[in-house]
Every structure is written in structure tokens, then in C-alpha cells.
Design a protein around this motif. Sequence first.
Motif, mmCIF file in Angstrom:
data_model
loop_
_atom_site.group_PDB
_atom_site.id
_atom_site.type_symbol
_atom_site.label_atom_id
_atom_site.label_comp_id
_atom_site.label_asym_id
_atom_site.label_seq_id
_atom_site.Cartn_x
_atom_site.Cartn_y
_atom_site.Cartn_z
ATOM 1 N N PHE A 52 40.862 51.464 24.618
ATOM 2 C CA PHE A 52 40.040 51.185 25.789
ATOM 3 C C PHE A 52 40.400 52.047 26.987
ATOM 4 C CE2 PHE A 52 38.052 48.306 23.373
ATOM 5 C CZ PHE A 52 38.643 47.064 23.169
ATOM 6 N N PRO A 87 32.131 50.069 50.018
ATOM 7 C CA PRO A 87 31.070 49.377 49.283
ATOM 8 C C PRO A 87 31.166 49.654 47.793
ATOM 9 C CG PRO A 87 30.129 50.821 50.968
ATOM 10 C CD PRO A 87 31.590 50.997 51.005
ATOM 11 N N VAL A 89 31.325 46.965 45.090
ATOM 12 C CA VAL A 89 30.335 46.969 44.002
ATOM 13 C C VAL A 89 31.032 46.964 42.654
ATOM 14 C CG1 VAL A 89 28.753 48.541 42.815
ATOM 15 C CG2 VAL A 89 28.386 47.978 45.215
ATOM 16 N N VAL A 133 32.407 43.650 41.961
ATOM 17 C CA VAL A 133 31.376 42.697 41.526
ATOM 18 C C VAL A 133 30.973 42.994 40.094
ATOM 19 C CG1 VAL A 133 28.978 42.046 41.872
ATOM 20 C CG2 VAL A 133 30.505 42.242 43.829
ATOM 21 N N LYS A 134 30.820 44.251 39.807
ATOM 22 C CA LYS A 134 30.388 44.621 38.448
ATOM 23 C C LYS A 134 31.381 44.135 37.416
ATOM 24 C CE LYS A 134 27.811 48.857 39.244
ATOM 25 N NZ LYS A 134 27.849 50.302 39.123
ATOM 26 N N ASN A 135 32.657 44.216 37.770
ATOM 27 C CA ASN A 135 33.662 43.852 36.788
ATOM 28 C C ASN A 135 33.842 42.359 36.676
ATOM 29 O OD1 ASN A 135 34.138 46.442 36.073
ATOM 30 N ND2 ASN A 135 35.786 46.750 37.532
ATOM 31 N N ILE A 169 25.191 48.157 53.063
ATOM 32 C CA ILE A 169 26.177 47.740 52.059
ATOM 33 C C ILE A 169 25.599 46.589 51.243
ATOM 34 C CG2 ILE A 169 28.451 46.740 51.705
ATOM 35 C CD1 ILE A 169 29.281 48.073 54.343
ATOM 36 N N LYS A 180 23.150 47.763 48.753
ATOM 37 C CA LYS A 180 23.794 48.435 47.621
ATOM 38 C C LYS A 180 24.397 47.420 46.670
ATOM 39 C CE LYS A 180 25.097 52.970 49.286
ATOM 40 N NZ LYS A 180 26.182 53.780 49.773
ATOM 41 N N THR A 181 24.986 46.339 47.279
ATOM 42 C CA THR A 181 25.610 45.334 46.427
ATOM 43 C C THR A 181 24.566 44.659 45.551
ATOM 44 O OG1 THR A 181 27.053 44.926 48.319
ATOM 45 C CG2 THR A 181 27.227 43.422 46.443
ATOM 46 N N SER A 185 23.545 46.856 42.762
ATOM 47 C CA SER A 185 24.487 47.004 41.658
ATOM 48 C C SER A 185 24.575 45.735 40.836
ATOM 49 C CB SER A 185 25.854 47.410 42.164
ATOM 50 O OG SER A 185 26.161 46.698 43.327
ATOM 51 N N SER A 195 22.094 46.025 38.369
ATOM 52 C CA SER A 195 22.349 46.950 37.268
ATOM 53 C C SER A 195 23.448 46.455 36.340
ATOM 54 C CB SER A 195 22.734 48.317 37.826
ATOM 55 O OG SER A 195 24.022 48.243 38.401
ATOM 56 N N LEU A 196 23.882 45.194 36.572
ATOM 57 C CA LEU A 196 24.896 44.613 35.688
ATOM 58 C C LEU A 196 24.401 44.600 34.256
ATOM 59 C CD1 LEU A 196 26.513 41.457 37.324
ATOM 60 C CD2 LEU A 196 27.660 43.411 36.377
ATOM 61 N N GLY A 217 26.992 50.705 32.683
ATOM 62 C CA GLY A 217 27.198 50.685 34.126
ATOM 63 C C GLY A 217 28.583 50.175 34.463
ATOM 64 N N THR A 218 29.161 49.423 33.572
ATOM 65 C CA THR A 218 30.395 48.738 33.910
ATOM 66 C C THR A 218 31.499 49.101 32.931
ATOM 67 O OG1 THR A 218 29.991 46.912 32.450
ATOM 68 C CG2 THR A 218 29.006 46.798 34.639
ATOM 69 N N ASN A 219 32.704 48.795 33.356
ATOM 70 C CA ASN A 219 33.836 48.997 32.459
ATOM 71 C C ASN A 219 33.731 48.096 31.244
ATOM 72 O OD1 ASN A 219 35.347 50.982 33.636
ATOM 73 N ND2 ASN A 219 36.296 49.597 35.094
ATOM 74 N N ILE A 220 33.218 46.894 31.480
ATOM 75 C CA ILE A 220 33.118 45.944 30.383
ATOM 76 C C ILE A 220 32.157 46.443 29.325
ATOM 77 C CG2 ILE A 220 32.350 43.629 29.796
ATOM 78 C CD1 ILE A 220 33.362 42.830 32.587
ATOM 79 N N LYS A 277 33.907 48.809 27.260
ATOM 80 C CA LYS A 277 34.847 48.110 26.391
ATOM 81 C C LYS A 277 34.109 47.473 25.227
ATOM 82 C CE LYS A 277 38.382 44.581 26.780
ATOM 83 N NZ LYS A 277 39.066 43.632 27.630
#
Lengths: 191, 794
Positions: A111, A158, A162, A165-167, B4, B7-8, B11, B14-15, B20-23, B26
Motif C-alpha cells: 500500500f 483547504p 479536503v 475529509v476524503k480520508n 474554502i 472546495k470542501t 471534494s 468526489s468521495l 480520488g482518495t487514498n482509500i 488501497k
Amino acid sequence: MIKAILVFNNHGKPRMSKFYQYFNEDMQQQIIKETFQLVSKRDDNVCNFLEGGSLIGGSDYKLIYRHYATLYFVFCVDSSESELGILDLIQVFVETLDKCFENVCELDLIFHVDKVHYILNELVMGGMVLETNMTEILTRIEDQNKLEKQEAGIAAAPARAVSAVKNMNIPQQIKDMKLPDLPQAIKDLKF
Amino acid sequence: MSGIFEKTLESIGSLLSPLGTNIALKNMLERCISARTKREEEWLIQDCLRLVKGKLCEPSTKPSTIIKCLAFSIFSELSGYKAEFAYIHAVKLAQYGSLAEKKMGYLACAFLLRECDSLSVLLVNTIFRDLTSKNMYVVAMALSASCHLVSPDQVTVLLPVLEEKLKHPSEYVRSKAVIVLHHFCRVSPQLCLQYANQVKVMVGDRDPGVVAHVLQFLIDVAEDLPGVVMDVMSALVQIQNQILDGKLPHEYTYKGLHAPWMQISIIRLLQYLQEPSMDIYMLIQKTLQNAMPQMQNYIGSAIVCECIATLVKHKAGDEMLASALLCVVDLMGSTSSNLRYEGLSLLEKVLEQYRLPLSPAQQDVVLSSLCHPDQAMKRRTLSLLCTMAEAHNVEIVCTQVADYVRDHCAHNPYIQHDLISRALALTDRFQNSQTHWHIAALIRLLPLAQDKQAKAIQRRIQLTLLAGSGNLEDIIVARSKVLHILAKYAESKTVSTSVIEVYVWCLSQFCGAKVDDGQQVLEKLVSLGCKVLRNQEPSNVSQGIQNLLISIIHSASHVAEKCGTTISSLEELLQEIMKSHLADAYLRHTCLELLASLPHISVIHRALQRSIRSEKQFDFTLSFVDKFVCESLAANAMPYQPKLLHIAVPVPEMTSLPSDSMTAPPDTVALPSTCPSPVSSGTSSIIDFPRSESFSSEDSKSWSLRSPQKEDILAKPLWSREGRTKNVDPFVYVGHKDQLAVVTSDSEMQHLASLLFNRQEPGAAGEETSQGDPLDELLNKDFQKLSVLKSERS
């Protein structure tokens, strides 16, 4: 000179590979396969040195390997390196990975491919040993990480929010949310 | 603030998008490694790669997403699935990204690209630019990448800026710069060795880490520039003393030893000294004493091994060596197999220089290592035994080597070659003319060797049997024994062709000279030849079989000439060989040669006998053949074609041999071939001739480059015992074939020939053909004749 560094699991699947001499992709996969075949046949109580196979061959090259749980770490070196010194170098590498990832396991190598390579790049560069001190390596990596964050600066705030939040993985957290225990009476209330 | 917030929100939206994400990354990786079969894995990885490719092609993809895509591409290439679409994105990221993006870009490029790729060329400029950056981490990244991405011809571009980096204020950058220079020295030594002096000066650098890399560099160039080591000797001694006195910062301590890897480098560099002084020996002793308490660690033992190797290399005196040898004994007796392995290697180095007897305890260790189940240990012990072999145990050592090679070296040609050459060296050194053990050892080693080594072994056997040391009776006894052994061996099912070749050679060399003996041997050879033909695979005839058939034919011809006899089945065998090997011109030629000489075998035999008995000198110039050549050429024989023309012609259609060539009288058949005569095959090697050459005139008829219409030439005898006759024109062109007696030719032709080839014209007056001024001649020419005739074109 170190010719190649290979890490593969007990089934022969490569988990990290770095070649310091040019081989094309097919050759690389064949070398990994052949090295796995040579190394997996060895018992755990025999010595950790092997003559190279026919592909990465030449009588000058040796394979020095260590087996940790599910992973084999193999360094292919020529006669200018001290064999026992390389054994200890493998130990340093694994200890550094352990410090960085906290109880490193095979999945961490998968990973976080980039992180593992950054650590390896601080240890060995161009086939020569760059640094042997674990603390020194970790310090370097920390410094670089700090610098990257600094460079991103305020504009990254930001972005960091962001990415935080995404994680978060909200659906999972909702599932995992534990409600406090309400007294039985309230639960029995009927409307 | 609202920006901000927007943008939040964006995003969070876009989850749900992949990657888009580390998850998400993974999850993708987890999917791929959960595959249970190869096909499933391939399907999953290809699926994910399609996703990644789509994401990378989108113009609005963020750099953080690109980084994740590149991480996946690295994983897929590691697993063996190419992700070529990602290369250009890696390059772009390295060229234009922020620090973190550049880092990933360079990493991906170093992993995915090769020096010879066209995309790597794009990066050389980027690397050059980054090397001059003010940010030391950017410089460091560029230095790391240049080890992987700069091809040897682009090295010159970077050398000047690299030289500057050697003096960079940060030791991090200086270390990396030294390593990059080291790498460049390996790939293009002629360009970079001139920088060795600058690096040499850096031995005095204030940072020990940099010094460590300089030492590694010096070890590599010490082979080419031994003077460099002499120059830094005093600096090395100083550094080592500082290390041993503990003056280095504490972070250089590892397992109780100060800067152990640096110590190893310094001691190794000391091996390149020509004549070490007493100080040097004392220093090595001091290092040894320092490291000995830590011998249970690998690194402590590593330093000890290096010290002992250097002492042995310089042939240190007995007192120095005594303590060193104690360490060797300790290592060999260690319970750790790694340390034992190292102990055996060290003992081998010691015994190469000094002939020392082993104590019973040490002998036990060697024996138990020889019988150890670990192949690596056994191999190391065999190497040691080869080094310490004496006349009394050399036979058993060679047997052990042969057994090991037979059982364990099927897949490792390097070990096989190495061990067999060591055994061969032992057979050369310890030849015994009474027991002839070396011949037995050679026969044992022969089937295990490949190609060149096999030939070398065959030659050794031949030489020993023909003219070995010792008296004649012993050799004759040896010869008959060897013949028996080989006869028996040849009947076994798994015998190799190289062994049968030796058998066949021995049969022909050592048979008696009587007719009966000859016929017996010929019968044996014929039956062997038939067996080979029967057992060979029709579709794929190997080199070994061809060599074997050729050696059988050569031996048969040798026997036939020696005894003056032949048998009918030999001719049948030759015919059959030719029929079944139409593609092999050389083999057919060999058969034809023997077939041509068989009808005259008694004449040849008598001629050979006569020349041995009488004391006439041999005419090695072969000038007596010249007349024969001229007469054959006049009688329409095809001239000899040099082999280069044969090779230039692609594989021709195989015409079957004209059946009348068998009955043709010997005069019009083959011109003198370039094979050595069978008489001399006794001392030359069995198989010496390259396969691709083919000189058979029968073959040249079917695929000659020359037109079937031969030039009308008349050849004159040219050669005599003294050499080629001077000033004689060998060829005179005749106008018509029938007019052989009178040589008349066009006078203009003659003139041209004399101008071109400087020939002497009979009867021509010299003054008329005097050289005029070319410009005057041109002036007098009709200019119309110089231009192109336009009338023909219209």
C-alpha cells in the motif's frame, strides 16, 4: 556493487524490486522467479549466501538473503561487497521499515510502494551503500516530509482539510457509530 | 472562506469517484492481491489499469490523483504488467511539479523508465536544471534520478555541474554527488577517470559520511589507478586511527563498533599497496584486536575477515598471522552457518598463500562441511579442497568435484565451469605416470563439461595417451586400459557424444597395423556409426551427433590408410550418412573424401609406408599439385570457390547428389581440399573445423555465384618449390575455347589490359604507348562524343 534488491513473499509474488543494472522487463520477471526458486528451497538453519543463478549470473555474483516471516529480502551483490556486511545492511533496512511503518508487514509494502522506495533510496543509491544509520535515514525522510508540507503552505490548508475529509470514509464511520446506552425505560416508550 | 467551503463540498462530492482518495487506491490494491489464480490477477490488474489510464487522460486530473495513479502503475509493473501510458505523466510530474510531486515523478521515472528509453532523454534537461536549484532536496532528487536515467553518452552533459556539487555546502548533496560520479565512472570510465583526482581530495572532507563514499569510489578505481591509493595512504591511516580511538560522532557506532563499514573499506583499500610498511601492519593488527570481541556479530566478523584477507594478501610475517589464524579457527568452529561459511572462505585464502597443515579439529570441520546438506556450504568446501589438494588426496578431491557437478550443477553453468576448470588444473599439476589417475579423472569429467571445456578435456586425454610422461610400457598399459573402459562406456545408454569421440579416436590410433586388426576396428566403427544413425532424431540433428559422425569417418580413414584395407560396409555407411544429412555440406564432403580414396587405399597405404621408411624430405609447398590444377582447369573442372562466397549465398535448395558423381574417375572429382590429410589427424584435434565452411565442388556446382558459362581461361603452372614464379601472368584470356595453342587477342584489349594491370606486352614497342599529357589528349578529342547521344533517347 549491489546489482539488485528484491523482496518477495513466500509464494514468489514480488513486493518490491530495484535493479541497479539494466535488464528489460521480461528479464526482470525471470530473475525474480529464478531467485525465488533458488531461495525458497533453502532451510532456515543454513547459511544465507548463495551463488547467483544462471540469469543474473556470472561467477562473481552472490545472492545474500534473509527470511522474515512471510517475506524474503534478497540482495544480489558482486565480490567487492563484504557478505557479512550486506547481511547487516538488510537488517538495517528492515529495522528502518519497521520504525517507519510501526510493525511493518507485507501489506505495508504494497500500500505504500512510494514510501518504501524513498526509504530504500536513502539506504542504497546507484548500487552503492549510501547510509547505514537508521536514525539518520529516518531524520532525512522526516525533514523532506516537513519541507513538502511547508512548501504547500497556507494555500494547502483547504487541500489538507479536503484530504482529511476524503480520508474520513464517512459511510464506514456511520456504520461504526455506537449510540450511547439509553435506559431501558426510554427504549420501551411507545408513541 | 466561502471559497474554502465550496472546495470542501466539491471534494466531498468526489468521495464517490474512484482514485480520488487514498482509500480508493488501497481498495484497488487489495482487490489485486486477493486474486487466487494468475488469470484472475491478470484480469483484475488490467481492469484497474484501464481505470487508471482513463483517469490520467482526463485533462483536469489533480496532481495528487496523478501520484496515486503512478503508485498503482509501479505496483502493476512490479507484478509484471506493463503500464506504458503512465510514463509520460511521470515525466511531466518530474518536470513541473511541486516538491512532493517532483519526488514522486522522479521515483516513478527511475522505476518505470530505462536509460535507453526515448522519454529519458526528455528528463536529462530537467535533471540538469534541478541540479542547479537552490533547494538541496531538489538537487538530491535529481542526483538520485541521474543514476537511473542518464545514458552513457549523455554523461558529458552533466559532468561539469556534477563537479560543482562535489563542493556543495550540504554533506547530503556531496555524498550523493560522489556516488553519482562513481556510477558514471562505471558506465563510462574513459570520461570520468579524470575526475578521480577531485574525488581523491575529498578524503579529507569534514563529514565522515562523505568520506565513506569517497572510500568506496577509490576501491573501484584502485584497479585502474593504483597510484591514487598511494597518494591517500597517510590520510587513510589517520582516518582509521581516529575511528578506532572513537573520535567519530556517536551516530556512526553500530553494535559496539565505530563506523564498521568504513573500517572495512579502509582495510580493503590497504590491499592495493605495493609494499606496506610496518605502520600499516600495526594498524591492521589494531583493527583486528578491536573487532575480535565483537566476532559474534556479523559486522564484527566482517571486519576480522577483511583484516585477515589483507594480511594474507601482503604475506605478513608469522607473528601477525598467528593471531589471525586463531580467528579463522574460531569462525570455522562457530555454530552459525554464515560464520562457518566465511571461515571456510578465509581458510581458502590463507591456504592459497601459505601451505599449512590442518589440525584434526579443523579437518573434522572441513569433513562435516563437505557432507553438509547445505549445497552452498558444500560448494565452498569443495573450493577449499581444490586449493589445498596434495598428491595423496587429489584423486578423491576430483571425484568429489565430479560428483557434485553431476548432481547439483545442471542449472548453473557458471559453477559447473568454475569447478571443472579447477579440477582440470589439478589433473595438470599432479599427473601420475604410474597410476594414471588423471586420465580416469578426465574421463569422469568429460561428460559433465560443455563445448570448449569438453574439447580441452579431449585434447588433454589425447596428449596424455600419445606422449604422456613416464616410460613407454606404462603408457601402453594405460592405453589398453582406457580402450577397455571406453568400449564399455560406449555401450551404455546415457553416454555422451564427447566420450564416444574419444573412444573412436583411441580405436583408430592404437589399433595394430595389420590387416586383420584394421578390419576389426573398421567393423567396430561401422557398427557404431550405424547405431548413431539409427538413434538420432531425424528432425533435429545436434552438433554433438555431427561432430561424432565426422570423428568416426576421420578415424575410419586413418585406420584404412594405416592398414591398407577397407570393408564394404564402410562404403554403405558413408552412403547412408550422406543420404540422411543432405543439409550438412561439410559432413557430405568428409564422406566423399573418404569414398574417393577408398578404391585406392592400398596405393595410399604403400605411399605412406614408403615415405616413412625412406628419408626423403616432404614437399610442404605442395607445388607438385600446381600442374594437376592447371590440367584440371583446362579439362573443364570448376575452379575453387573461396569460402566467403559460399557463406554469402543463402541456404540453397538441396539438390540430391548427382548419381554419376560416384562413378566419376578421381581425376575430375574434388580439387585439392583444404582438410588436413588423415595422416596428420593423429596429433591434430578431432573436431576443429567450423561448421559453416563448405568447400565441396559438388555443392559449388549447384549454387555457385558464377554463371555456368565458365570464363575461357588457360592456366599456366606457376608454383615451384622455391615459391611463386615472378613476372608471369598466370591467366591469359583466350578468344575461343578451341584455340588453346595460339594466344591471339585483340590489340586494343591488350593495350587496355596493360594499362590496367601493368602487363608486359610481347613485341610492343615502348615508345608508342608513352604517357601523354591527359589534358592534351582531351583537347584533341571530338567533343561531341563526350556528351550523351540525344538521338537514342527520342
